[in-house]
Write an enzyme that holds these catalytic residues in place. Sequence first.
Site, PDB file in Angstrom:
ATOM      1  CG  ASP A 107       1.007 -11.023  -9.770  1.00 42.37           C
ATOM      2  OD1 ASP A 107       1.257 -10.685  -8.582  1.00 42.37           O
ATOM      3  OD2 ASP A 107       1.024 -10.638 -10.865  1.00 42.37           O
TER       4      ASP A 107
ATOM      5  CB  CYS B 120       5.211  -0.636  -0.112  1.00 41.46           C
ATOM      6  SG  CYS B 120       4.403  -0.814  -2.017  1.00 41.46           S
TER       7      CYS B 120
ATOM      8  CB  ALA C   5       4.652 -10.933  -9.151  1.00 42.16           C
TER       9      ALA C   5
END
Length: 429
Positions: free
Chosen positions: A258, A359, A236
Site C-alpha cells: 500500500d 466496492c 490497507a
Amino acid sequence: MGLYAAAAGVLAGVESRQGSIKGLVYSSNFQNVKQLYALVCETQRYSAVLDAVIASAGLLRAEKKLRPHLAKVLVYELLLGKGFRGGGGRWKALLGRHQARLKAELARLKVHRGVSRNEDLLEVGSRPGPASQLPRFVRVNTLKTCSDDVVDYFKRQGFSYQGRASSLDDLRALKGKHFLLDPLMPELLVFPAQTDLHEHPLYRAGHLILQDRASCLPAMLLDPPPGSHVIDACAAPGNKTSHLAALLKNQGKIFAFDLDAKRLASMATLLARAGVSCCELAEEDFLAVSPSDPRYHEVHYILLDPSCSGSGMPSRQLEEPGAGTPSPVRLHALAGFQQRALCHALTFPSLQRLVYSTCSLCQEENEDVVRDALQQNPGAFRLAPALPAWPHRGLSTFPGAEHCLRASPETTLSSGFFVAVIERVEVPR
C-alpha cells in the site's frame, strides 16, 4: 486523546478540507478507528440538526470554553447516540447542566417540522437507506478462536443462536439478541442491524473481525491453501489481509502493498491484534513491484482490490458528496489505473488464481476492466465460475460475465461490491 476530542478534531479537519473522514480518522492515532469513524459519520450526518439545536439552546453562549465541533459531538452523543461512553467524565457533567434545554429544543424542532422520529429531521440524501438496515456481520478470526467457542461465549451473554440461516429472509428477520451463521459464508456470524460490538471483549481481543458480508468474498474465493505465497496488492486497511492469513493458518507468506504510510501503520496494528504472523508489509506502489523479483517466484495467488469510486459504499457519501455518481472524467481515470493494476498482476509468472474486487457499482470499474484485461491476454486466463449460489451476478456485457459476482443492500444484504475470479488456463502437455 479521548474519543470525543478525537471526533471533534476529525470534524474540524473535514470542515477545513484537510482530508476525508476516513483519512483523518486513520491519522488521528486514536486506537479504536472503527468506533471513531462511526461516531464522526453519525455526527456529520446530523450536523445541520445539531447546529440548530445547539444554537436555539444557547449552549455555546453559556459554555464559552466549549469548542463548536466538540459541542456537536457531545450533543449528538447525548440526544441521538448511545449515551456517554465510559461514564462520560466531565463532559457528561457539563452537558447534564443543559440536558433539559437541549432535549426540549430537539422536541420543538420535531414539532416545527411535523415529524416524530429523529431520522425524519434529516435531509432526504442523509436518511438511512437499505444499507443502514443491514445486519451486523462478524467474521470469526480462526487464527485465535473457532466458531463454536464464539457462539458459546455469546450464548453465555444471553444471546440466542439460531444455527445456519437457510435464506437471506432469515437474516432480514433477525431481532433482539438472536444471531445466525451466514447461509453461504463460513465463519461469518450475523446479528441484527445496529448491533454495536466495537467494545465487545472478543472484538477488542482480535477474536472477531467486523466486516461487511461482501468484503469477505475476495479472500474466500481466492482460497489459498496453507503454505501458499500470496500478494495483497492494495492491502490497507487490512481486513481482507487478515482473512487471507486465517485461510493460510499463518503458514506461507502474504506480501501486502500500500502507498499510504499512515494506513499501513494502522494496518500493522490491526494485523497484530488479529494474530497475523505471515504477512510482510511494504509501503510500495504495486505497479512498481517487479514480477521477475525472485521473492515473488512462488506467488500463485493475488488479491487485487484497487482504489475505486466507492460508489457501492453508503458511508462514502458522507466523505465525498456525489461519490455515488462519479463523473465520467474520474471514472475514466480510475478505470485506467484499475486496468493497469490488473494487467500488471497477470504478468506474475507463477500466478494461478487472482481475485479482482471493488466496492463500486460502476460497469466501467468492474466488468469493463475485467473484459479488457482478458482481451489483452488472449487464451492465457479465463473467468472461473464463482459461488454459483450467490444470487447477484455480473452484468451481461461480454461472454462469461455471469461468472462474476455483484452485491448490493437490496439483493445480498451487503454494501455494493463486485468480484471476479480469474484463473490461468492450463496448457495441455
